[in-house]
Design a protein around this motif. Structure first.
Motif, PDB file in Angstrom:
ATOM      1  N   ALA A 116       6.985  -0.268   5.130  1.00 39.97           N
ATOM      2  CA  ALA A 116       6.533  -0.510   3.763  1.00 39.97           C
ATOM      3  C   ALA A 116       7.145   0.524   2.816  1.00 39.97           C
ATOM      4  O   ALA A 116       7.532   0.200   1.680  1.00 39.97           O
ATOM      5  CB  ALA A 116       5.009  -0.445   3.690  1.00 39.97           C
ATOM      6  N   GLN A 117       7.258   1.764   3.280  1.00 40.79           N
ATOM      7  CA  GLN A 117       7.876   2.797   2.452  1.00 40.79           C
ATOM      8  C   GLN A 117       9.376   2.554   2.294  1.00 40.79           C
ATOM      9  O   GLN A 117       9.956   2.889   1.249  1.00 40.79           O
ATOM     10  CB  GLN A 117       7.592   4.171   3.045  1.00 40.79           C
ATOM     11  N   ALA A 118      10.004   1.943   3.291  1.00 40.06           N
ATOM     12  CA  ALA A 118      11.409   1.552   3.141  1.00 40.06           C
ATOM     13  C   ALA A 118      11.546   0.521   2.031  1.00 40.06           C
ATOM     14  O   ALA A 118      12.506   0.538   1.238  1.00 40.06           O
ATOM     15  CB  ALA A 118      11.952   1.007   4.455  1.00 40.06           C
ATOM     16  N   ARG A 177       0.821  -1.210   0.000  1.00 42.42           N
ATOM     17  CA  ARG A 177       0.000   0.000   0.000  1.00 42.42           C
ATOM     18  C   ARG A 177       0.856   1.263   0.000  1.00 42.42           C
ATOM     19  O   ARG A 177       0.793   2.098   0.891  1.00 42.42           O
ATOM     20  CB  ARG A 177      -0.967   0.029   1.205  1.00 42.42           C
ATOM     21  N   VAL A 178       1.669   1.403  -1.036  1.00 41.84           N
ATOM     22  CA  VAL A 178       2.486   2.598  -1.208  1.00 41.84           C
ATOM     23  C   VAL A 178       2.248   3.156  -2.608  1.00 41.84           C
ATOM     24  O   VAL A 178       2.599   2.525  -3.607  1.00 41.84           O
ATOM     25  CB  VAL A 178       3.988   2.310  -1.005  1.00 41.84           C
ATOM     26  N   GLY A 179       1.622   4.305  -2.660  1.00 41.72           N
ATOM     27  CA  GLY A 179       1.442   5.051  -3.892  1.00 41.72           C
ATOM     28  C   GLY A 179       1.772   6.506  -3.624  1.00 41.72           C
ATOM     29  O   GLY A 179       2.093   6.875  -2.495  1.00 41.72           O
ATOM     30  N   TRP A 180       1.695   7.345  -4.651  1.00 39.36           N
ATOM     31  CA  TRP A 180       2.048   8.742  -4.432  1.00 39.36           C
ATOM     32  C   TRP A 180       1.454   9.642  -5.510  1.00 39.36           C
ATOM     33  O   TRP A 180       1.016   9.178  -6.565  1.00 39.36           O
ATOM     34  CB  TRP A 180       3.558   8.915  -4.413  1.00 39.36           C
ATOM     35  N   ILE A 181       1.420  10.914  -5.194  1.00 44.85           N
ATOM     36  CA  ILE A 181       1.120  11.917  -6.207  1.00 44.85           C
ATOM     37  C   ILE A 181       2.368  12.762  -6.417  1.00 44.85           C
ATOM     38  O   ILE A 181       3.171  12.959  -5.504  1.00 44.85           O
ATOM     39  CB  ILE A 181      -0.068  12.828  -5.833  1.00 44.85           C
ATOM     40  N   VAL A 182       2.521  13.225  -7.639  1.00 47.71           N
ATOM     41  CA  VAL A 182       3.534  14.224  -7.973  1.00 47.71           C
ATOM     42  C   VAL A 182       2.795  15.397  -8.609  1.00 47.71           C
ATOM     43  O   VAL A 182       2.028  15.203  -9.551  1.00 47.71           O
ATOM     44  CB  VAL A 182       4.584  13.669  -8.951  1.00 47.71           C
ATOM     45  N   THR A 183       2.988  16.585  -8.092  1.00 52.03           N
ATOM     46  CA  THR A 183       2.351  17.773  -8.653  1.00 52.03           C
ATOM     47  C   THR A 183       3.287  18.968  -8.527  1.00 52.03           C
ATOM     48  O   THR A 183       3.880  19.186  -7.463  1.00 52.03           O
ATOM     49  CB  THR A 183       1.008  18.085  -7.958  1.00 52.03           C
ATOM     50  N   PRO A 184       3.427  19.744  -9.595  1.00 51.96           N
ATOM     51  CA  PRO A 184       4.213  20.972  -9.490  1.00 51.96           C
ATOM     52  C   PRO A 184       3.528  22.035  -8.628  1.00 51.96           C
ATOM     53  O   PRO A 184       4.160  23.033  -8.275  1.00 51.96           O
ATOM     54  CB  PRO A 184       4.322  21.446 -10.952  1.00 51.96           C
ATOM     55  N   ASN A 185       2.271  21.832  -8.303  1.00 52.53           N
ATOM     56  CA  ASN A 185       1.489  22.789  -7.515  1.00 52.53           C
ATOM     57  C   ASN A 185       1.829  22.627  -6.033  1.00 52.53           C
ATOM     58  O   ASN A 185       1.336  21.726  -5.359  1.00 52.53           O
ATOM     59  CB  ASN A 185      -0.004  22.561  -7.755  1.00 52.53           C
ATOM     60  N   ARG A 186       2.655  23.521  -5.495  1.00 46.46           N
ATOM     61  CA  ARG A 186       3.073  23.402  -4.108  1.00 46.46           C
ATOM     62  C   ARG A 186       1.907  23.571  -3.143  1.00 46.46           C
ATOM     63  O   ARG A 186       1.870  22.946  -2.067  1.00 46.46           O
ATOM     64  CB  ARG A 186       4.153  24.446  -3.793  1.00 46.46           C
ATOM     65  N   ALA A 187       0.941  24.436  -3.470  1.00 47.12           N
ATOM     66  CA  ALA A 187      -0.202  24.633  -2.576  1.00 47.12           C
ATOM     67  C   ALA A 187      -0.974  23.338  -2.407  1.00 47.12           C
ATOM     68  O   ALA A 187      -1.384  22.976  -1.297  1.00 47.12           O
ATOM     69  CB  ALA A 187      -1.115  25.741  -3.108  1.00 47.12           C
ATOM     70  N   LEU A 188      -1.153  22.616  -3.511  1.00 50.47           N
ATOM     71  CA  LEU A 188      -1.859  21.338  -3.441  1.00 50.47           C
ATOM     72  C   LEU A 188      -1.024  20.306  -2.690  1.00 50.47           C
ATOM     73  O   LEU A 188      -1.544  19.565  -1.839  1.00 50.47           O
ATOM     74  CB  LEU A 188      -2.191  20.836  -4.839  1.00 50.47           C
ATOM     75  N   ALA A 189       0.273  20.247  -2.988  1.00 56.58           N
ATOM     76  CA  ALA A 189       1.150  19.295  -2.304  1.00 56.58           C
ATOM     77  C   ALA A 189       1.200  19.574  -0.808  1.00 56.58           C
ATOM     78  O   ALA A 189       1.272  18.648   0.007  1.00 56.58           O
ATOM     79  CB  ALA A 189       2.554  19.357  -2.901  1.00 56.58           C
ATOM     80  N   ASP A 190       1.144  20.850  -0.420  1.00 59.99           N
ATOM     81  CA  ASP A 190       1.160  21.204   1.000  1.00 59.99           C
ATOM     82  C   ASP A 190      -0.171  20.889   1.675  1.00 59.99           C
ATOM     83  O   ASP A 190      -0.211  20.644   2.893  1.00 59.99           O
ATOM     84  CB  ASP A 190       1.468  22.696   1.166  1.00 59.99           C
ATOM     85  N   ALA A 191      -1.256  20.909   0.913  1.00 64.15           N
ATOM     86  CA  ALA A 191      -2.577  20.644   1.483  1.00 64.15           C
ATOM     87  C   ALA A 191      -2.850  19.155   1.654  1.00 64.15           C
ATOM     88  O   ALA A 191      -3.537  18.742   2.593  1.00 64.15           O
ATOM     89  CB  ALA A 191      -3.667  21.263   0.597  1.00 64.15           C
ATOM     90  N   MET A 192      -2.307  18.349   0.768  1.00 67.70           N
ATOM     91  CA  MET A 192      -2.596  16.908   0.788  1.00 67.70           C
ATOM     92  C   MET A 192      -2.267  16.231   2.119  1.00 67.70           C
ATOM     93  O   MET A 192      -3.029  15.373   2.590  1.00 67.70           O
ATOM     94  CB  MET A 192      -1.840  16.219  -0.349  1.00 67.70           C
TER      95      MET A 192
END
Length: 513
Positions: free
Chosen positions: A389-391, A359-374
Motif C-alpha cells: 500500500a505504501q508503494a 490506509r496510508v497517512g503520515w506526520i511531518v514534524t521538525p521535532n526529531r525526538a517526537l519523530a523518533d518516539a512515534m
C-alpha cells in the motif's frame, strides 16, 4: 519548559530492555494477569514477583474499560450502518417471478443516495494500481518493514513538504522527520498517544470530525472545544481560542480545509493561531488531509489540462508540473515563527488520490525526538504499515499521471460543490459556499430538534443518507453534513430531495423527533 513527549512515552524510551513491561505500564493496562504473563515472557527472572494466579479481588475489573462509556459511536457511522442495512433488506424484496424490467425499476427506486461519508467515488490513479500490483508480487513488499514506513516514501513526503514549507522550517525536514501511519486517523491518534497525559486538555474545533474527540478521550485527556460559527465563515476567533486555554492545555488541534464545513484557513489566520500556541507553549497538530482538495483557488483551465494529459505533458518532478497543477491550501509549515519542536502536520493519500482503503497517512514534524518516539507507538499498536500500500502511495506522490488524476478529481469536486450550492439557492436554503474539502453543512431543523432522527427519517422516507450535524459537535446541531464525494447526479438529486424534505417540515413536527 515541559516536554512535548508524555511521561508514559518517556517511560518506554527509558526502558528499552523491558519494553513489554514498560508499554503495559505506559498505556495503563488494568489487565494484571496479562501484564504478568508478558512480564514473565520478557524476563523469566521476574517470575517469582508475579503470582501465577491473582486473587478475585485483584482481578475484579470492568470489561470493557469504563473509559469507553464516554466514547460515543459517531452519528456518521450510525447512518452509514442503517443505510447499508436498508440496502441489504431491499435487495431481498424482489419476487422470483417478477419481470426483469420491473425488477430494475424497483431496484432503482430503492437505491440509496450515499452522501453521508467522505468516500471518493473515483478509482485510485492508474500508476497507483500498477505500483501496488507489482509490489504485491515482490517478496520484499510482502514482509515487515520499518515502523516508520518505507524509506523511499518518507523521502518523497519530505521532498514534497520542503516545496511548500517556509525556508526556516524546510531546512529541518528530512525523511527522519516523517512517520508513515495507518491513515491520517492513525497519524493523529499516534501523535496524541506520544504527547498526552491523563488530565491534559486538548483544544479541538466545534464542529469537527468526531474522531478527534474519541481519540482524546481514549487517552484519558479532556476535550475543550472552540467554536466555529457560520457567521464568521466557520473559522475560529483567535481571542476565543486564547480564552479557553488553561494551565492544563497541551494541544491545539486545527483542520483546514475543514471537515465538516469546507472552510479554508488563510496563512494569516494560521499565523494568528500559531501565535496563541507559541505564547502558551502548546503543541499544534494540523490536520491537512484535504489540503489538495480546493475549489476557489484551483485555476487550471482546459488548455492546462490538455498539457497534463497530452503529449506536451510536463516532465515528472519538474517544479512547473507540481506547482502549476497540484494546488494546495495554506499549511501550518508556512508560518516562519513557529516553535519547530511543537509542530505536527498530518496528511495522507486517502482524499486527494481516492485511496481511502490503502490506509496510508503520515506526520511531518521538525521535532526529531517526537519523530523518533512515534515508531514505538506504532510498534505497540500496528507493528508497521502495509508495504505494498505504501508503494502505491509513493506512486501517487511521484508519478505525473497520478498528479494529473488528483487535479481532475479536485475539479470534479468543485463542480459538485457548485451544483449543491445552486440547488440550495433554488430552494432558499443557501447559507455559504465551502472553499475546500468535499462537504457542506445545510441547516435542516432547529438546534433543539434531534438531527440524528431527522437523518434516519430522511433516509427511510427519501432514500438519502446524510450525516447529522450533532455528530460534529454542538455548534452544528440542527445541520446535516452532505458529502460531495459521490457522482454529480447523485449530489444534485440528493440535495433536491433533502431541500424538498426540509421544506415540508415545520417546527412542530421537528420537535417530536
Amino acid at each position: 519548559m515541559r516536554s512535548v513527549l508524555g511521561s508514559r512515552m518517556l517511560t518506554v524510551l527509558q526502558n528499552p530492555s523491558k519494553r513489554s513491561i514498560s508499554l503495559a505500564a505506559a498505556f495503563g493496562s488494568t489487565q494484571l494477569g496479562r501484564a504478568a504473563a508478558i512480564a514473565r515472557c520478557a524476563s523469566p527472572s521476574l517470575s517469582p514477583l508475579w503470582p501465577a494466579r491473582l486473587s478475585t479481588e485483584a482481578t475484579s475489573f470492568s470489561v470493557p474499560s469504563p473509559k469507553l462509556a464516554q466514547v460515543k459511536q459517531s452519528g456518521i457511522r450510525v447512518i452509514w450502518e442503517l443505510a447499508h442495512k436498508l440496502e441489504r433488506e431491499n435487495g431481498r424484496d424482489d419476487v422470483s417471478d417478477a419481470k426483469e424490467q420491473d425488477k430494475k425499476e424497483k431496484t432503482e427506486s430503492r437505491r440509496i443516495l450515499h452522501l453521508e461519508v467522505g468516500q471518493p467515488d473515483f478509482p485510485a490513479p492508474e500508476p497507483v494500481l500498477s505500483a501496488t500490483s507489482a509490489a504485491l508480487r515482490d517478496p520484499t513488499y510482502q514482509a515487515y518493514i520499518s515502523n516508520s514506513g518505507l524509506l523511499r516514501l518518507r523521502e518523497a513526503i519530505a521532498d514534497s513538504t520542503r516545496e511548500f514549507a517556509a525556508d526556516i522550517i524546510a531546512e529541518d525536514i528530512g525523511p527522519e522527520n516523517v512517520v508513515v501511519c495507518h491513515g491520517a486517523v492513525g497519524a493523529i491518534s499516534s501523535a496524541l498517544k506520544a504527547i498526552l497525559e491523563p488530565g491534559d486538555e486538548v483544544l479541538i474545533p466545534d464542529p469537527a470530525w468526531s474522531n478527534y474527540e474519541m481519540m482524546v478521550q481514549l487517552e484519558g485527556a479532556t476535550v475543550v472545544k472552540y467554536p466555529l460559527e457560520q457567521a464568521q465563515g466557520w473559522k475560529p476567533d483567535p481571542q476565543k481560542v486564547a480564552s479557553l486555554c488553561s494551565p492544563k492545555t497541551k494541544v491545539l488541534l486545527i483542520c483546514s480545509p475543514s471537515n465538516p464545513t469546507g472552510s479554508v484557513l488563510t496563512k494569516s489566520e494560521l499565523e494568528a493561531l500559531a501565535a496563541i500556541a507559541h505564547e502558551r507553549n502548546l503543541v499544534i497538530i494540523s490536520d491537512e488531509i484535504y489540503s489538495r482538495v480546493l475549489h476557489d483557488d484551483i485555476d487550471v483551465d482546459s488548455n492546462d489540462r490538455d498539457e497534463v494529459e497530452g503529449e506536451g505533458a510536463l516532465s515528472e518532478g519538474s517544479p512547473q508540473h507540481r506547482h502549476r497543477h497540484q494546488k494546495r491550501s495554506a499549511s501550518l509549515l508556512q508560518v516562519p515563527f513557529l516553535d519547530k519542536s511543537r509542530v505536527v502536520v498530518v496528511d495522507g493519500v486517502s482524499k486527494a488520490y481516492a485511496m481511502t482503503g490503502f490506509r496510508v497517512g503520515w506526520i511531518v514534524t521538525p521535532n526529531r525526538a517526537l519523530a523518533d518516539a512515534m515508531p514505538k507507538v506504532l510498534e505497540a499498536s500496528v507493528s508497521c504499515g502495509v508495504p505494498f500500500a505504501q508503494a502505491g502511495a509513493l506512486a501517487a506522490l511521484s508519478d505525473p499521471a497520478s498528479q494529473a488524476a488528483s487535479v481532475k478529481m479536485a475539479h470534479e469536486y468543485r463542480k459538485r460543490r457548485d451544483v449543491a450550492v445552486a440547488v440550495l439557492r433554488e430552494f432558499g436554503l443557501y447559507a455559504y459556499t465551502p472553499a475546500g474539502a468535499f462537504y457542506i453543512l445545510v441547516k435542516a431543523c432547529p438546534a433543539e430538534a434531534d438531527d440524528l432522527e431527522f437523518c434516519k427519517k430522511l433516509l427511510v422516507d427519501q432514500g438519502v443518507a446524510v450525516s447529522p450535524g450533532s455528530a460534529f459537535g454542538n455548534v452544528a446541531r440542527g445541520y446535516v453534513r452532505v458529502s460531495l464525494a459521490s457522482e454529480i447526479s447523485d449530489v444534485e438529486e440528493g440535495m433536491r430531495r433533502l431541500c424538498r424534505y426540509v421544506g415540508r417540515k415545520n417546527t412542530t413536527e421537528f420537535s417530536t423527533y
